[in-house]
Design a protein around this motif. Structure first.
Motif, PDB file in Angstrom:
ATOM      1  N   LEU A   1       9.220  -4.886   8.356  1.00  0.00           N
ATOM      2  CA  LEU A   1       9.267  -5.924   7.441  1.00  0.00           C
ATOM      3  C   LEU A   1       7.492  -6.400   7.788  1.00  0.00           C
ATOM      4  CD1 LEU A   1      12.471  -7.330   7.450  1.00  0.00           C
ATOM      5  CD2 LEU A   1      11.726  -6.478   5.839  1.00  0.00           C
ATOM      6  N   LEU A   2       6.853  -6.324   6.447  1.00  0.00           N
ATOM      7  CA  LEU A   2       5.751  -6.907   6.175  1.00  0.00           C
ATOM      8  C   LEU A   2       5.345  -8.169   6.403  1.00  0.00           C
ATOM      9  CD1 LEU A   2       3.698  -3.554   5.709  1.00  0.00           C
ATOM     10  CD2 LEU A   2       4.716  -4.204   7.477  1.00  0.00           C
ATOM     11  N   ALA A   3       4.349  -8.494   6.286  1.00  0.00           N
ATOM     12  CA  ALA A   3       4.106 -10.507   6.338  1.00  0.00           C
ATOM     13  C   ALA A   3       3.304  -9.591   4.472  1.00  0.00           C
ATOM     14  CB  ALA A   3       2.925 -10.596   7.006  1.00  0.00           C
ATOM     15  N   ARG A   4       3.913 -10.645   3.477  1.00  0.00           N
ATOM     16  CA  ARG A   4       3.222 -10.059   2.011  1.00  0.00           C
ATOM     17  C   ARG A   4       1.641 -10.577   1.878  1.00  0.00           C
ATOM     18  NH1 ARG A   4       5.606 -10.210  -3.348  1.00  0.00           N
ATOM     19  NH2 ARG A   4       4.074 -10.817  -4.955  1.00  0.00           N
ATOM     20  N   ALA A   5       1.508 -11.441   2.311  1.00  0.00           N
ATOM     21  CA  ALA A   5       0.576 -12.177   2.178  1.00  0.00           C
ATOM     22  C   ALA A   5      -0.591 -10.814   2.743  1.00  0.00           C
ATOM     23  CB  ALA A   5       0.272 -13.421   3.283  1.00  0.00           C
ATOM     24  N   ASP A   6      -0.640 -10.542   3.756  1.00  0.00           N
ATOM     25  CA  ASP A   6      -1.638  -9.563   4.068  1.00  0.00           C
ATOM     26  C   ASP A   6      -1.672  -8.195   3.574  1.00  0.00           C
ATOM     27  OD1 ASP A   6      -1.311 -11.069   6.758  1.00  0.00           O
ATOM     28  OD2 ASP A   6      -0.234  -9.674   7.715  1.00  0.00           O
ATOM     29  N   PHE A   7      -1.071  -7.270   2.441  1.00  0.00           N
ATOM     30  CA  PHE A   7      -0.734  -6.994   1.402  1.00  0.00           C
ATOM     31  C   PHE A   7      -0.853  -7.256   0.199  1.00  0.00           C
ATOM     32  CE2 PHE A   7       0.793  -5.005   5.245  1.00  0.00           C
ATOM     33  CZ  PHE A   7       0.161  -3.945   5.563  1.00  0.00           C
ATOM     34  N   ALA A   8      -1.777  -8.732  -0.437  1.00  0.00           N
ATOM     35  CA  ALA A   8      -1.247  -9.033  -1.185  1.00  0.00           C
ATOM     36  C   ALA A   8      -2.462  -8.331  -2.552  1.00  0.00           C
ATOM     37  CB  ALA A   8      -2.224 -10.781  -1.575  1.00  0.00           C
ATOM     38  N   ASP A   9      -3.476  -7.840  -2.220  1.00  0.00           N
ATOM     39  CA  ASP A   9      -3.544  -7.263  -2.894  1.00  0.00           C
ATOM     40  C   ASP A   9      -3.597  -6.223  -3.218  1.00  0.00           C
ATOM     41  OD1 ASP A   9      -3.999  -6.553  -0.159  1.00  0.00           O
ATOM     42  OD2 ASP A   9      -6.046  -5.229   0.256  1.00  0.00           O
ATOM     43  N   TYR A  10      -1.956  -5.680  -2.489  1.00  0.00           N
ATOM     44  CA  TYR A  10      -1.605  -4.187  -2.689  1.00  0.00           C
ATOM     45  C   TYR A  10      -1.121  -4.671  -4.272  1.00  0.00           C
ATOM     46  CZ  TYR A  10      -2.761  -1.169   0.442  1.00  0.00           C
ATOM     47  OH  TYR A  10      -3.496  -0.725   1.717  1.00  0.00           O
ATOM     48  N   LEU A  11      -0.645  -6.101  -4.587  1.00  0.00           N
ATOM     49  CA  LEU A  11       0.343  -5.871  -5.960  1.00  0.00           C
ATOM     50  C   LEU A  11       0.841  -6.703  -6.505  1.00  0.00           C
ATOM     51  CD1 LEU A  11       2.750  -7.090  -2.329  1.00  0.00           C
ATOM     52  CD2 LEU A  11       3.213  -5.468  -3.800  1.00  0.00           C
ATOM     53  N   ASP A  12      -0.859  -6.443  -7.317  1.00  0.00           N
ATOM     54  CA  ASP A  12      -0.558  -7.536  -8.668  1.00  0.00           C
ATOM     55  C   ASP A  12      -0.669  -5.651  -9.766  1.00  0.00           C
ATOM     56  OD1 ASP A  12      -1.191  -8.493 -10.708  1.00  0.00           O
ATOM     57  OD2 ASP A  12      -3.840  -9.055 -10.105  1.00  0.00           O
ATOM     58  N   PRO A  13       0.659  -6.408 -10.175  1.00  0.00           N
ATOM     59  CA  PRO A  13       0.417  -5.690 -11.817  1.00  0.00           C
ATOM     60  C   PRO A  13       0.041  -5.643 -12.941  1.00  0.00           C
ATOM     61  CG  PRO A  13       2.569  -7.234 -11.386  1.00  0.00           C
ATOM     62  CD  PRO A  13       1.621  -7.896 -10.105  1.00  0.00           C
ATOM     63  N   SER A  14      -1.048  -6.643 -12.576  1.00  0.00           N
ATOM     64  CA  SER A  14      -1.872  -6.458 -14.047  1.00  0.00           C
ATOM     65  C   SER A  14      -3.095  -5.559 -13.320  1.00  0.00           C
ATOM     66  CB  SER A  14      -2.589  -7.523 -13.870  1.00  0.00           C
ATOM     67  OG  SER A  14      -3.634  -8.481 -12.892  1.00  0.00           O
ATOM     68  N   THR A  15      -3.430  -5.022 -12.308  1.00  0.00           N
ATOM     69  CA  THR A  15      -4.645  -4.382 -11.183  1.00  0.00           C
ATOM     70  C   THR A  15      -3.918  -2.670 -11.034  1.00  0.00           C
ATOM     71  OG1 THR A  15      -4.449  -5.484  -8.764  1.00  0.00           O
ATOM     72  CG2 THR A  15      -6.645  -5.878 -11.128  1.00  0.00           C
ATOM     73  N   THR A  16      -2.905  -2.789 -11.362  1.00  0.00           N
ATOM     74  CA  THR A  16      -1.986  -1.849 -11.071  1.00  0.00           C
ATOM     75  C   THR A  16      -1.435  -0.825 -11.510  1.00  0.00           C
ATOM     76  OG1 THR A  16      -1.064  -2.729  -9.130  1.00  0.00           O
ATOM     77  CG2 THR A  16       0.641  -0.896  -9.924  1.00  0.00           C
ATOM     78  N   ALA A  17      -1.643   1.237 -11.114  1.00  0.00           N
ATOM     79  CA  ALA A  17      -1.158   1.775 -12.437  1.00  0.00           C
ATOM     80  C   ALA A  17      -0.157   2.932 -11.695  1.00  0.00           C
ATOM     81  CB  ALA A  17      -2.620   2.637 -13.088  1.00  0.00           C
ATOM     82  N   VAL A  18       0.443   3.482 -11.819  1.00  0.00           N
ATOM     83  CA  VAL A  18       1.865   4.620 -11.273  1.00  0.00           C
ATOM     84  C   VAL A  18       0.387   6.023 -11.847  1.00  0.00           C
ATOM     85  CG1 VAL A  18       3.522   5.895 -11.863  1.00  0.00           C
ATOM     86  CG2 VAL A  18       3.541   2.877 -11.702  1.00  0.00           C
ATOM     87  N   LEU A  19       0.491   6.567 -11.310  1.00  0.00           N
ATOM     88  CA  LEU A  19      -0.121   8.180 -11.060  1.00  0.00           C
ATOM     89  C   LEU A  19       1.568   8.619 -11.096  1.00  0.00           C
ATOM     90  CD1 LEU A  19      -3.709   8.392  -9.237  1.00  0.00           C
ATOM     91  CD2 LEU A  19      -2.476   7.063 -11.863  1.00  0.00           C
ATOM     92  N   SER A  20       2.058   9.315 -11.725  1.00  0.00           N
ATOM     93  CA  SER A  20       2.853  10.132 -12.064  1.00  0.00           C
ATOM     94  C   SER A  20       2.942  11.521 -12.061  1.00  0.00           C
ATOM     95  CB  SER A  20       4.091  10.145 -12.766  1.00  0.00           C
ATOM     96  OG  SER A  20       5.463  10.431 -13.005  1.00  0.00           O
ATOM     97  N   ILE A  21       3.365  12.161 -10.647  1.00  0.00           N
ATOM     98  CA  ILE A  21       2.495  13.634 -11.050  1.00  0.00           C
ATOM     99  C   ILE A  21       2.651  14.855 -11.139  1.00  0.00           C
ATOM    100  CG2 ILE A  21       0.721  15.223  -9.254  1.00  0.00           C
ATOM    101  CD1 ILE A  21      -0.357  12.961  -7.217  1.00  0.00           C
ATOM    102  N   ASP A  22       2.680  16.069 -12.492  1.00  0.00           N
ATOM    103  CA  ASP A  22       3.191  17.149 -12.461  1.00  0.00           C
ATOM    104  C   ASP A  22       4.815  17.074 -12.378  1.00  0.00           C
ATOM    105  OD1 ASP A  22       0.619  18.339 -12.240  1.00  0.00           O
ATOM    106  OD2 ASP A  22       0.690  19.133  -9.822  1.00  0.00           O
ATOM    107  N   LEU A  23       5.462  16.419 -13.119  1.00  0.00           N
ATOM    108  CA  LEU A  23       6.552  16.549 -13.740  1.00  0.00           C
ATOM    109  C   LEU A  23       6.990  17.490 -14.711  1.00  0.00           C
ATOM    110  CD1 LEU A  23       7.688  12.868 -11.317  1.00  0.00           C
ATOM    111  CD2 LEU A  23       8.494  15.188 -11.136  1.00  0.00           C
ATOM    112  N   HIS A  24       6.684  18.533 -15.056  1.00  0.00           N
ATOM    113  CA  HIS A  24       5.781  19.353 -16.204  1.00  0.00           C
ATOM    114  C   HIS A  24       7.208  20.579 -16.102  1.00  0.00           C
ATOM    115  CE1 HIS A  24       3.468  21.913 -13.723  1.00  0.00           C
ATOM    116  NE2 HIS A  24       2.573  20.362 -13.782  1.00  0.00           N
TER     117      HIS A  24
END
Length: 230
Positions: free
Chosen positions: A13-36
């Motif tokens: 369990l990590l302090a959310r505030a320590d990783f706030a920069d990881y958790l903004d949906p507006s600056t996030t992309a999912v890279l879905s790799i090679d599911l072909h």
């Protein structure tokens, strides 16, 4: 507020505030790799089979739907080689073609892997019109030699979330390249599959120690839903 992640296989369990920069949906992309089809088809003609990844399609689709609803962009990345083989067998072959068979034995139809215009490049996950695509991955990393970095920076993306396969191959290479380019990296341990369980664990351990967060999709969705920085 806490955030659950895995460090060397142990849930923390990590302090959310320590990783706030990881958790903004507006600056996030999912890279879905090679599911072909070239990895996931059950046919004996499948040119580079990844049978452990076949059960990912439905849960990846479900995760993508929820991510889109929160404003996260989905980028489908797949290997596509020029049909004449110039990117691979017609030039300097990719190293895996010589080394991977030492582990799994001869791979029937391997020469057809990822050839442009073949059915093996068909994505088996759901692709919506608003999704983004990178369809010229020639080697193990989604960043090489594609325009993925340009695309992400142009979309003002700072965090990438990885799903797909192989954990110990294309996912791990992409995670290294993303971290080296200063993206925040999250790998979803329930939505990636490796060559085998041992290599999968090793790859996730490396990510957790050196490259970013290893999480489960439900925990990331909960963190996104709770709102960035809350």
């Amino acid at each position: 507020m806490s955030l659950r992640a895995f460090v060397y296989e142990e849930p923390r369990l990590l302090a959310r505030a320590d990783f706030a920069d990881y958790l903004d949906p507006s600056t996030t992309a999912v890279l879905s790799i090679d599911l072909h089809r070239g990895h996931l088809d059950a046919s004996p003609k499948c040119p580079c089979p990844a049978p452990r990844a076949r059960d990912l399609v439905a849960p990846v689709d479900a995760f993508h739907r929820q991510a889109r609803a929160l404003g996260v962009r989905i980028v489908h990345v797949k290997s596509v080689l020029r049909a004449n083989g110039a990117d691979d067998l017609g030039g300097i072959p990719a190293a895996w073609r010589r080394t991977f068979p030492l582990h799994v034995g001869p791979i029937p139809n391997a020469d057809a892997h990822a050839l442009e215009g073949s059915p093996w490049t068909e994505l088996l996950t759901e692709v919506l019109p608003e999704d983004l695509r990178v369809e010229n991955k020639r080697r193990l990393s989604a960043f090489y030699p594609t325009d993925l970095d340009f695309l992400l920076r142009n979309q003002r993306i700072t965090t990438v979330v990885l799903d797909g396969g192989f954990t110990d191959c294309c996912v791990l290479n992409t995670a290294f390249d993303a971290s080296n380019r200063t993206y925040r990296v999250i790998v979803l341990r329930d939505l990636v599959r490796g060559t085998d369980e041992s290599l999968e664990r090793a790859a996730l351990n490396m990510v957790s120690l050196h490259l970013g967060l290893v999480m489960e999709s439900r925990d990331l969705l909960a963190a996104w839903g709770a709102g960035s920085g809350s």
